[in-house]
Design a protein around this motif. Structure first.
Motif, PDB file in Angstrom:
ATOM      1  N   LYS A  44       0.839  -1.214   0.000  1.00  0.00           N
ATOM      2  CA  LYS A  44       0.000   0.000   0.000  1.00  0.00           C
ATOM      3  C   LYS A  44       0.869   1.257   0.000  1.00  0.00           C
ATOM      4  CE  LYS A  44      -1.663  -1.135   3.979  1.00  0.00           C
ATOM      5  NZ  LYS A  44      -0.976  -2.369   4.391  1.00  0.00           N
ATOM      6  N   SER A  45       1.810   1.289   0.957  1.00  0.00           N
ATOM      7  CA  SER A  45       2.675   2.477   1.031  1.00  0.00           C
ATOM      8  C   SER A  45       3.433   2.645  -0.270  1.00  0.00           C
ATOM      9  CB  SER A  45       3.672   2.343   2.168  1.00  0.00           C
ATOM     10  OG  SER A  45       3.015   2.162   3.378  1.00  0.00           O
ATOM     11  N   THR A  46       3.975   1.553  -0.762  1.00  0.00           N
ATOM     12  CA  THR A  46       4.770   1.637  -1.977  1.00  0.00           C
ATOM     13  C   THR A  46       3.938   2.205  -3.119  1.00  0.00           C
ATOM     14  OG1 THR A  46       5.909  -0.314  -1.178  1.00  0.00           O
ATOM     15  CG2 THR A  46       6.345   0.345  -3.434  1.00  0.00           C
ATOM     16  N   PHE A  73      -2.347  10.120   2.117  1.00  0.00           N
ATOM     17  CA  PHE A  73      -2.155   9.858   3.540  1.00  0.00           C
ATOM     18  C   PHE A  73      -1.622   8.446   3.691  1.00  0.00           C
ATOM     19  CE2 PHE A  73      -5.403  13.091   3.425  1.00  0.00           C
ATOM     20  CZ  PHE A  73      -5.179  13.878   4.530  1.00  0.00           C
ATOM     21  N   ASP A  74      -0.487   8.283   4.367  1.00  0.00           N
ATOM     22  CA  ASP A  74       0.023   6.933   4.609  1.00  0.00           C
ATOM     23  C   ASP A  74      -0.139   6.597   6.088  1.00  0.00           C
ATOM     24  OD1 ASP A  74       1.145   4.490   4.522  1.00  0.00           O
ATOM     25  OD2 ASP A  74       3.140   5.152   3.867  1.00  0.00           O
ATOM     26  N   GLU A  75      -1.189   5.888   6.413  1.00  0.00           N
ATOM     27  CA  GLU A  75      -1.495   5.509   7.792  1.00  0.00           C
ATOM     28  C   GLU A  75      -1.294   6.682   8.758  1.00  0.00           C
ATOM     29  OE1 GLU A  75      -0.628   1.671   9.018  1.00  0.00           O
ATOM     30  OE2 GLU A  75      -0.006   0.955   7.057  1.00  0.00           O
ATOM     31  N   PRO A  76      -2.043   7.762   8.561  1.00  0.00           N
ATOM     32  CA  PRO A  76      -1.776   8.972   9.351  1.00  0.00           C
ATOM     33  C   PRO A  76      -2.105   8.827  10.828  1.00  0.00           C
ATOM     34  CG  PRO A  76      -3.787   9.229   8.096  1.00  0.00           C
ATOM     35  CD  PRO A  76      -3.161   7.946   7.626  1.00  0.00           C
TER      36      PRO A  76
HETATM   37 MG   LIG Z   1       2.871   1.125   4.907  1.00  0.00          MG
END
Ligand SMILES: [Mg+2]
Ligand SMILES: Nc1ncnc2c1ncn2[C@@H]1O[C@H](COP(=O)(O)OP(=O)(O)OP(=O)(O)O)[C@@H](O)[C@H]1O
Lengths: 388, 254
Positions: free
Chosen positions: B53-55, B173-176
Motif C-alpha cells: 500500500k505504502s509503496t 495519507f500513509d497511515e496517518p
Molecule cells: Mg505502509
C-alpha cells in the motif's frame, strides 16, 4: 538504615475510588547552602574526606610552585637577559621582561613596521566579528555568520598580503610571522575547510559514482598520512598540478594542505551527522517539491551540523594547534617566533626558555579554551532554539 | 518568481495507473496495478502489512521509482519531461505515518518553507496561507512552537497543514493515525473528514474502517502487491466477492 523490626505497611483496600483530587504541592525543600554542598560532595564519609584532603594538598602544592615561579619570583622589568640572571643567590622565576621586550615580534613577526596597522585592522575586524558571533539576538544571523566565518578570513588574507590595485603594497608572506600567522592560517583554514568538508561529505553520499569516488579519494588520502606529510606534499607537489608560471605563495600552499587535511576529518564528522537524519526528512522535503540543494541546505544540513557541532569544534581546535607544524615548511608561526627569540644571545638567561614556553602555553590555551566555550555556547543556543 | 498553476486537463482523472509493477531486488512489491481515481474522489486503501500500500502511493508521489507500467497524474505522464513532472508533483501533498515534521523549524516555518521556496510566495503571503490552514486544522495557537514540543496528534495536524499550504489538488495519507494514541486518532480523523468536504482528491492508506465507511467513495483492498477488490464502501463492507478480503475484514476487530 532504619533499625527495629520490620513492620508491614497497612494493606490497601482492593478497590478504590478517589472522592477528591489531591491539591498540587510545592517540591520538597533541598539544602542548597555552600556548607551542605561541601559536605555532600567532598566530605560525605571519612574515606572520601581523606581522598579530598590528599588531592587538595597536592593541588595546593603545585599551585604554590607555579605561583612562585610565575608571579612571586618573576622578573617584570629589564632590557636584557642581565635582569633575569640569578645574582646573590636570589631565585629567579619567569622572566616576563623578556616577553614584554619581544611581544611585538611574537605578534607581528617581521611584518614591516609601517604596515602593521593592517594587522591591527584585521585583529579589530576579527574582534568585532567575534563580538557579533557572541551577540545572542544578533540581526541577520545567517548572513552575518557566513560573513564572519568565511568572508572575513579570506578578505583578511588578501588585505594582509596586499593588493596593488587598491594601493596596498605587497607584503611577502616570508615576512609574516608570530601570532598573526597562527590566527590567519587557523581562520582561513577553518573558513575554507568547513565548506570543503561539507561538500566532500555530501559528495561521499552522492549517487553519482564519479563524484563519490573523487570525494572518497579526497577524504581518505589526507586522512591516511600525517599532517607533516600533507604539508610537504602541498609544498612540493602543488606547483606540479598547477599550470606553469602559476607558482603559489608558500603560505598559500601550506594553507591548501591544512585545509584539505582538516576538511577530510570534517567531512567524515559531517557524514556521521548526515547519517543521523532519518529518511523521513528527505521524503517530507521531496513531497514538498524541494530539490536536492534546497533539501540539503534548508532541511538536512542544519540538523546534521547541529549533531556534529562538538566534533567540528574539536577539529577546529586541532587545526589551530596544528599550525605550529608550519615551522617545518619554513613559515614563522607563533611558536616559531618564540623558538627564535629564546635563543637570542641578548636575552641569554636560565629561565628564558621556560618563560617562552609558559607564555606560548597560556596563549594557545586561551584561544583553544575560547573556541571550546564558543562551541558549548552554540550547542546551548541550538538546543534552546529548537525547543528541546 | 510568479505563481504558476497548470490547469487540470479536461481529462477528469486525478490519477491513472496502468500495469504498474515494481521490484525491490528480486521481490515484486507491486504486480500490474491498474487504477483510476477521479478528480475529487476519496479513496481508502487497505490490506495486510507488506501488501504494498505504502509503496503504491509513494510511487504516485515519485518517492519511489517503478520499473514498468505507466502513471498519469492530472493527465501528465510521470516519467515524462522533468519540468511537467515537477509541476504536477507540487500538486500532490503527502501526510506520513510518523509526521516527518522538520524538527529544527517552528510550526510556522514548517508551513511557510514549501510555499516560499517552491511556490515562490513572499514570506507575507506564505504566512497568510499558513495562518489560514493552521486555523483550519485548529492549531493556530501553536504556530511559534517547535515540533518536539507538541503531542503526536498536534504534530500530525501540523503535518496536514504543511501539506495543505502547498494547496495541493491531491492529498496522500500513509497511515496517518497508526502512530497515535487512541485519543488522538479521533482528532486526526475528524480533521480528515472535514477536509474531505472540499473538492480535494484524497488517497488514504488506513485501517480506520469507520472513516472508510463515512468518507470514502471507494475502498481498495490490496494483497501481495495486487489490487484484489475495489468497491463502494457500503457494498465492500457487506459482501466481499474475494475470500482474502473476507478473511482480512474478519480479522479486523472493528
Ligand atoms: Mg505502509
Ligand atoms: N526500501 C525497501 N527495500 C526493500 N524492500 C522493501 C522496501 N520498502 C518496502 N519493502 C518491502 O515491500 C513490501 C511492501 O512494503 P509496503 O511498505 O508498501 O507495505 P505496506 O502495505 O505499506 O505495509 P504496512 O501496512 O506494514 O505499512 C514489504 O514486504 C516490504 O518489506
Amino acid at each position: 538504615m532504619s533499625s527495629g523490626t520490620y513492620r508491614p505497611e497497612p494493606l490497601l483496600p482492593l478497590t478504590y475510588c478517589q472522592s477528591e483530587p489531591h491539591p498540587p504541592a510545592p517540591p520538597p525543600l533541598v539544602d542548597r547552602g555552600c556548607f551542605n554542598w561541601l559536605r555532600r560532595n567532598l566530605f560525605p564519609n571519612w574515606r572520601q574526606s581523606l581522598l579530598s584532603i590528599l588531592i587538595f594538598s597536592l593541588l595546593a602544592g603545585t599551585a604554590w610552585h607555579l605561583a612562585r615561579f610565575l608571579l612571586v619570583d618573576a622578573v617584570w622589568w629589564g632590557d636584557t637577559g642581565e635582569a633575569c640572571r640569578p645574582s646573590d643567590g636570589r631565585p629567579v622565576g619567569a622572566c616576563w621582561a623578556f616577553i614584554a621586550d619581544r611581544y611585538k615580534y611574537f605578534i607581528y613577526g617581521s611584518y614591516p613596521l609601517d604596515q602593521r596597522w593592517r594587522v591591527n585592522t584585521f585583529f579589530i575586524a576579527g574582534g568585532l566579528g567575534l563580538a557579533y558571533l557572541l551577540w545572542p539576538r544578533a540581526p541577520f544571523r545567517r548572513l552575518g555568520l557566513t560573513l564572519v566565518i568565511v568572508a572575513l578570513p579570506l578578505t583578511g588574507f588578501i588585505f594582509l598580503s596586499g593588493w596593488d590595485a587598491v594601493g596596498l603594497p605587497d607584503v611577502p608572506t616570508n615576512l609574516w610571522g608570530g601570532l598573526m600567522v597562527t590566527i590567519v592560517v587557523a581562520a582561513v583554514g577553518i573558513a575554507t575547510a568547513l565548506p570543503v568538508g561539507i561538500l566532500l561529505a555530501l559528495g561521499r553520499r552522492s549517487h553519482l559514482v564519479i563524484v563519490r569516488w573523487l570525494s572518497i579519494g579526497l577524504i581518505e588520502l589526507p586522512r591516511g598520512v600525517p599532517l607533516v606529510t600533507v604539508l610537504f606534499m602541498a609544498n612540493t607537489m602543488l606547483p606540479l598540478f598547477l599550470p606553469t608560471g602559476l607558482n603559489p605563495d608558500k603560505l598559500v600552499r601550506a594553507l591548501v594542505g591544512i585545509t584539505f587535511f582538516a576538511a577530510a576529518y570534517l567531512a567524515e564528522i559531517i557524514r556521521g551527522g548526515l547519517q543521523a537524519i532519518p529518511r523521513g526528512q528527505y521524503e517530507a522535503a521531496s513531497a514538498l517539491g524541494l530539490g536536492y540543494w534546497k533539501t540539503m541546505v534548508l532541511i538536512i544540513l542544519p540538523q546534521a551540523l547541529k549533531v556534529a557541532v562538538p566534533n567540528i569544534v574539536s577539529i577546529n581546535i586541532g587545526l589551530f594547534k596544528d599550525t605550529s607544524l608550519l615551522l617545518i615548511v619554513g613559515i614563522f608561526d607563533f611558536l616559531s617566533t618564540i623558538e627564535t627569540a629564546r635563543i637570542d644571545p641578548r636575552w641569554a638567561a636560565p629561565t628564558i626558555s621556560t618563560t617562552g614556553y609558559a607564555f606560548a602555553a597560556v596563549v594557545y590555551f586561551s584561544f583553544c579554551f575560547g573556541m571550546s566555550r564558543y562551541g558549548a555556547l552554540i550547542e546551548r543556543r541550538l538546543s534552546r532554539d529548537h525547543g528541546r | 518568481m510568479a505563481v504558476t498553476k497548470t490547469p487540470i486537463p479536461a481529462n477528469s482523472f486525478a490519477v491513472q495507473v496502468r500495469e504498474l509493477s515494481k521490484w525491490f531486488g528480486n521481490f515484486q512489491v507491486l504486480n500490474r496495478i491498474d487504477l483510476d481515481i477521479s478528480v475529487g474522489e476519496k479513496v481508502v486503501i487497505c490490506g495486510p502489512s507488506g501488501s504494498g500500500k505504502s509503496t503504491l502511493i509513494r510511487c504516485i508521489n515519485q518517492l519511489e521509482p517503478f520499473e514498468s507500467g505507466r502513471l498519469h497524474v492530472h493527465g501528465v505522464e510521470m516519467s515524462g519531461a522533468r519540468k511537467d513532472v515537477q509541476m504536477v508533483k507540487q500538486q500532490i501533498g503527502m501526510v506520513f505515518q510518523h509526521f516527518n515534521l522538520f524538527p529544527h523549524l517552528s510550526v510556522m516555518e514548517n508551513c511557510v518553507l514549501g510555499p516560499m521556496t517552491v511556490r515562490g510566495l513572499s514570506r507575507r503571503q506564505a504566512e497568510d496561507v499558513a495562518d489560514h490552514y493552521l486555523a483550519r486544522v485548529r492549531i493556530s495557537e501553536q504556530a511559534s512552537k517547535f515540533p518536539g514540543q507538541l503531542s503526536g496528534g498536534q504534530q500530525q495536524r501540523v503535518a496536514i497543514a504543511r501539506a495543505l499550504c502547498m494547496e495541493p489538488k491531491i492529498l496522500l495519507f500513509d497511515e496517518p493515525t497508526s502512530a497515535l494514541d487512541p485519543e488522538m486518532v479521533k482528532e486526526i480523523l475528524d480533521t480528515m473528514t472535514d477536509l474531505a468536504r472540499d473538492g480535494i482528491t484524497m488517497i488514504c492508506v488506513t485501517h480506520e474502517m469507520g472513516f472508510a465507511r463515512q468518507v470514502a467513495d471507494r475502498v481498495i483492498f490490496m494483497d501481495k502487491g495486487q489490487i484484489v477488490e475495489v468497491n463502494r464502501p457500503d457494498v465492500f463492507f457487506k459482501i466481499q466477492s474475494n475470500e482474502r478480503t473476507r478473511q482480512f475484514l474478519a480479522n479486523l476487530v472493528r
